[in-house]
Design a protein around this motif. Structure first.
Motif, PDB file in Angstrom:
ATOM      1  N   LEU A 150       7.533   2.612 -35.811  1.00  0.00           N
ATOM      2  CA  LEU A 150       6.201   1.989 -36.153  1.00  0.00           C
ATOM      3  C   LEU A 150       5.664   1.375 -34.840  1.00  0.00           C
ATOM      4  CD1 LEU A 150       7.824  -0.233 -39.208  1.00  0.00           C
ATOM      5  CD2 LEU A 150       6.374   1.668 -39.218  1.00  0.00           C
ATOM      6  N   GLN A 151       4.242   1.589 -34.724  1.00  0.00           N
ATOM      7  CA  GLN A 151       3.425   0.937 -33.743  1.00  0.00           C
ATOM      8  C   GLN A 151       3.365  -0.476 -33.950  1.00  0.00           C
ATOM      9  OE1 GLN A 151       2.431   3.054 -30.915  1.00  0.00           O
ATOM     10  NE2 GLN A 151       1.876   1.132 -30.120  1.00  0.00           N
ATOM     11  N   SER A 152       2.491  -0.680 -35.032  1.00  0.00           N
ATOM     12  CA  SER A 152       2.093  -2.258 -35.283  1.00  0.00           C
ATOM     13  C   SER A 152       1.917  -2.465 -36.519  1.00  0.00           C
ATOM     14  CB  SER A 152       0.940  -2.403 -34.263  1.00  0.00           C
ATOM     15  OG  SER A 152      -0.115  -1.767 -34.825  1.00  0.00           O
ATOM     16  N   ILE A 153       1.907  -3.752 -36.901  1.00  0.00           N
ATOM     17  CA  ILE A 153       1.681  -4.298 -38.257  1.00  0.00           C
ATOM     18  C   ILE A 153       0.088  -4.281 -38.450  1.00  0.00           C
ATOM     19  CG2 ILE A 153       1.714  -6.072 -39.795  1.00  0.00           C
ATOM     20  CD1 ILE A 153       4.166  -7.053 -38.052  1.00  0.00           C
ATOM     21  N   LYS A 154      -0.384  -3.895 -39.698  1.00  0.00           N
ATOM     22  CA  LYS A 154      -1.866  -4.059 -40.176  1.00  0.00           C
ATOM     23  C   LYS A 154      -1.852  -5.179 -41.035  1.00  0.00           C
ATOM     24  CE  LYS A 154      -4.058  -0.176 -41.456  1.00  0.00           C
ATOM     25  NZ  LYS A 154      -4.119   0.998 -42.164  1.00  0.00           N
ATOM     26  N   TYR A 155      -2.537  -6.024 -40.926  1.00  0.00           N
ATOM     27  CA  TYR A 155      -2.645  -7.397 -41.786  1.00  0.00           C
ATOM     28  C   TYR A 155      -3.896  -7.001 -42.864  1.00  0.00           C
ATOM     29  CZ  TYR A 155       0.417  -9.381 -38.637  1.00  0.00           C
ATOM     30  OH  TYR A 155       1.769  -9.479 -37.726  1.00  0.00           O
ATOM     31  N   LEU A 156      -3.673  -7.187 -44.078  1.00  0.00           N
ATOM     32  CA  LEU A 156      -4.873  -6.799 -45.114  1.00  0.00           C
ATOM     33  C   LEU A 156      -5.285  -7.985 -45.537  1.00  0.00           C
ATOM     34  CD1 LEU A 156      -2.505  -4.149 -47.118  1.00  0.00           C
ATOM     35  CD2 LEU A 156      -3.963  -3.741 -44.990  1.00  0.00           C
ATOM     36  N   LYS A 157      -6.597  -7.734 -45.991  1.00  0.00           N
ATOM     37  CA  LYS A 157      -7.368  -8.885 -46.375  1.00  0.00           C
ATOM     38  C   LYS A 157      -6.657  -9.778 -47.621  1.00  0.00           C
ATOM     39  CE  LYS A 157     -11.753  -6.665 -45.154  1.00  0.00           C
ATOM     40  NZ  LYS A 157     -13.045  -6.390 -45.801  1.00  0.00           N
ATOM     41  N   ASN A 158      -5.931  -9.022 -48.375  1.00  0.00           N
ATOM     42  CA  ASN A 158      -5.393  -9.710 -49.535  1.00  0.00           C
ATOM     43  C   ASN A 158      -4.122 -10.588 -49.052  1.00  0.00           C
ATOM     44  OD1 ASN A 158      -3.300  -7.729 -48.858  1.00  0.00           O
ATOM     45  ND2 ASN A 158      -3.596  -6.897 -51.236  1.00  0.00           N
ATOM     46  N   GLY A 159      -3.698 -10.573 -47.763  1.00  0.00           N
ATOM     47  CA  GLY A 159      -2.700 -11.277 -47.325  1.00  0.00           C
ATOM     48  C   GLY A 159      -1.506 -10.715 -46.839  1.00  0.00           C
ATOM     49  N   PHE A 160      -1.236  -9.385 -47.562  1.00  0.00           N
ATOM     50  CA  PHE A 160      -0.276  -8.252 -47.448  1.00  0.00           C
ATOM     51  C   PHE A 160      -0.197  -7.536 -46.357  1.00  0.00           C
ATOM     52  CE2 PHE A 160       0.192  -9.645 -51.652  1.00  0.00           C
ATOM     53  CZ  PHE A 160       1.459  -9.680 -51.807  1.00  0.00           C
ATOM     54  N   CYS A 161       0.660  -6.675 -45.843  1.00  0.00           N
ATOM     55  CA  CYS A 161       0.706  -6.166 -44.659  1.00  0.00           C
ATOM     56  C   CYS A 161       1.003  -4.382 -44.832  1.00  0.00           C
ATOM     57  CB  CYS A 161       1.889  -6.559 -43.603  1.00  0.00           C
ATOM     58  SG  CYS A 161       1.578  -8.346 -43.218  1.00  0.00           S
ATOM     59  N   SER A 162       0.684  -3.740 -43.778  1.00  0.00           N
ATOM     60  CA  SER A 162       0.902  -2.287 -43.691  1.00  0.00           C
ATOM     61  C   SER A 162       1.233  -1.912 -42.291  1.00  0.00           C
ATOM     62  CB  SER A 162      -0.400  -1.383 -44.351  1.00  0.00           C
ATOM     63  OG  SER A 162       0.012  -0.056 -44.231  1.00  0.00           O
ATOM     64  N   PHE A 163       1.289  -0.715 -41.935  1.00  0.00           N
ATOM     65  CA  PHE A 163       1.989  -0.530 -40.792  1.00  0.00           C
ATOM     66  C   PHE A 163       1.053   0.599 -40.071  1.00  0.00           C
ATOM     67  CE2 PHE A 163       5.591  -2.298 -42.784  1.00  0.00           C
ATOM     68  CZ  PHE A 163       5.891  -3.323 -41.884  1.00  0.00           C
ATOM     69  N   ARG A 164       1.097   0.923 -38.758  1.00  0.00           N
ATOM     70  CA  ARG A 164       0.603   1.981 -37.893  1.00  0.00           C
ATOM     71  C   ARG A 164       1.801   2.616 -37.437  1.00  0.00           C
ATOM     72  NH1 ARG A 164      -2.713  -2.454 -36.719  1.00  0.00           N
ATOM     73  NH2 ARG A 164      -4.838  -2.018 -37.225  1.00  0.00           N
ATOM     74  N   PHE A 165       1.892   3.767 -37.823  1.00  0.00           N
ATOM     75  CA  PHE A 165       3.105   4.700 -37.290  1.00  0.00           C
ATOM     76  C   PHE A 165       2.657   5.215 -35.827  1.00  0.00           C
ATOM     77  CE2 PHE A 165       3.981   5.811 -41.857  1.00  0.00           C
ATOM     78  CZ  PHE A 165       5.463   5.187 -41.844  1.00  0.00           C
ATOM     79  N   LYS A 166       3.918   5.362 -34.908  1.00  0.00           N
ATOM     80  CA  LYS A 166       3.748   5.869 -33.766  1.00  0.00           C
ATOM     81  C   LYS A 166       3.317   7.465 -33.933  1.00  0.00           C
ATOM     82  CE  LYS A 166       6.164   2.884 -31.029  1.00  0.00           C
ATOM     83  NZ  LYS A 166       7.487   2.560 -30.123  1.00  0.00           N
ATOM     84  N   ARG A 167       2.686   7.939 -33.072  1.00  0.00           N
ATOM     85  CA  ARG A 167       2.326   9.519 -33.349  1.00  0.00           C
ATOM     86  C   ARG A 167       3.479  10.486 -32.733  1.00  0.00           C
ATOM     87  NH1 ARG A 167      -4.295  10.280 -31.466  1.00  0.00           N
ATOM     88  NH2 ARG A 167      -4.991   8.841 -33.092  1.00  0.00           N
ATOM     89  N   ILE A 168       4.198  10.920 -33.811  1.00  0.00           N
ATOM     90  CA  ILE A 168       5.363  11.631 -33.527  1.00  0.00           C
ATOM     91  C   ILE A 168       5.139  12.939 -34.137  1.00  0.00           C
ATOM     92  CG2 ILE A 168       7.915  11.790 -33.567  1.00  0.00           C
ATOM     93  CD1 ILE A 168       7.855   8.656 -33.615  1.00  0.00           C
ATOM     94  N   LYS A 169       5.200  13.990 -33.319  1.00  0.00           N
ATOM     95  CA  LYS A 169       5.027  15.468 -34.034  1.00  0.00           C
ATOM     96  C   LYS A 169       6.390  15.625 -34.748  1.00  0.00           C
ATOM     97  CE  LYS A 169       1.867  17.133 -30.834  1.00  0.00           C
ATOM     98  NZ  LYS A 169       1.433  18.116 -29.644  1.00  0.00           N
ATOM     99  N   ASN A 170       6.359  16.784 -35.700  1.00  0.00           N
ATOM    100  CA  ASN A 170       7.649  17.084 -36.244  1.00  0.00           C
ATOM    101  C   ASN A 170       8.361  17.803 -35.202  1.00  0.00           C
ATOM    102  OD1 ASN A 170       6.656  19.914 -35.820  1.00  0.00           O
ATOM    103  ND2 ASN A 170       5.788  20.151 -38.023  1.00  0.00           N
ATOM    104  N   ARG A 171       9.650  18.091 -35.676  1.00  0.00           N
ATOM    105  CA  ARG A 171      10.610  18.731 -34.573  1.00  0.00           C
ATOM    106  C   ARG A 171      10.093  20.060 -34.100  1.00  0.00           C
ATOM    107  NH1 ARG A 171      12.738  19.357 -39.762  1.00  0.00           N
ATOM    108  NH2 ARG A 171      12.650  21.597 -40.410  1.00  0.00           N
TER     109      ARG A 171
END
Length: 264
Positions: free
Chosen positions: A243-264
């Motif tokens: 997880l790169q960072s937290i995304k703060y949403l307008k409704n008060g809840f949160c999401s996340f930004r994933f780090k850029r990680i390719k498949n194996r």
């Protein structure tokens, strides 16, 4: 190839009947292939009355707890479609401006649906991937942003309709926040991370999305906007390599930004 349709629901028989159950019946799914997981004795009685030919199974309370119960319930490598109880339909981005229902893509909606699931489970098995899903936003412009039909790098797989090849090692955590909170507000993200960590890849379709009543902040549990930022910090601390960072949403809840990680 055989698979189950797995629905978790609580105190929402009408929602399930009018949404996901109706959706499955439109595509010819038989009741005997549907497993409904509930968490109280009252729900067992109520859901059996509403869906007498489906399999009603009692598990524990709590999002993480019932998800882990489902993983334990099935045999290793069992195929199943994991569903929320409020699904309306699956849509296909015909072009950057047009969405069409999966049912309208051919003259036989039932065969189209079965082939849709069969093909993607086949691809996942071939690629040794245990978790897949649909594009998280029902917007044809974004869905058509890639010419590739699916991606396998680290990206969010949303619970409401997901392809699962059961792995008994994939278990969610409950995060202790305060005296009233022992839950997992971000189970979608953790489940995504755990499957990616195990297999080194995920399977997300680019051109298909779900018409569903996504969580809108009106939850009746202790998953509140007030607790969301603190719960997000716990998740970020648990998985800093993904997880790169937290995304703060307008409704008060949160999401996340994933780090850029390719498949194996």
């Amino acid at each position: 190839m055989n698979w189950r349709y797995v629905i978790k629901s609580k105190d929402r028989t009408d929602v399930l009947k009018n949404k996901t159950y109706s959706f499955l019946k439109k595509y010819g799914v038989e009741d005997k292939d549907v497993d409904i997981f509930v968490s109280t004795n009252d729900n067992v009685v109520e859901y059996k009355a509403y869906f007498p030919k489906c399999n009603i199974i009692k598990g524990p309370l709590g999002i993480a707890n019932i998800d882990n119960f489902i993983v334990d319930y099935y045999e290793e490598n069992q195929y199943y479609i994991y569903l929320n109880d409020d699904i309306r339909d699956i849509n296909f981005a015909k072009d950057s401006k047009t969405l069409v229902s999966l049912a309208d893509m051919t003259d036989n909606a039932i065969d189209t649906f079965k082939n849709f699931i069969s093909v993607h489970f086949y691809n996942m098995k071939k690629l040794n991937i245990s978790y897949g899903g649909l594009y998280p936003v029902m917007n044809p412009y974004f869905m058509r942003g890639s010419k590739e039909t699916f991606r396998t790098d680290l990206c969010l797989i949303m619970d409401p309709f997901s392809f699962v090849i059961n792995n008994k090692k994939i278990k969610l955590n409950n995060f202790y926040l305060d005296e009233e909170f022992n839950e997992n507000m971000y189970s979608d993200f953790e489940k995504t991370i755990l499957h990616f960590e195990t297999n080194g890849a995920l399977y997300r379709l680019n051109h298909y999305s779900l018409d569903v009543m996504y969580f809108n902040g009106k939850d009746t549990s202790n998953r509140t906007a007030e607790r969301a930022p603190l719960a997000a910090e716990l998740m970020l601390a648990a998985y800093p390599e993904y997880l790169q960072s937290i995304k703060y949403l307008k409704n008060g809840f949160c999401s996340f930004r994933f780090k850029r990680i390719k498949n194996r």
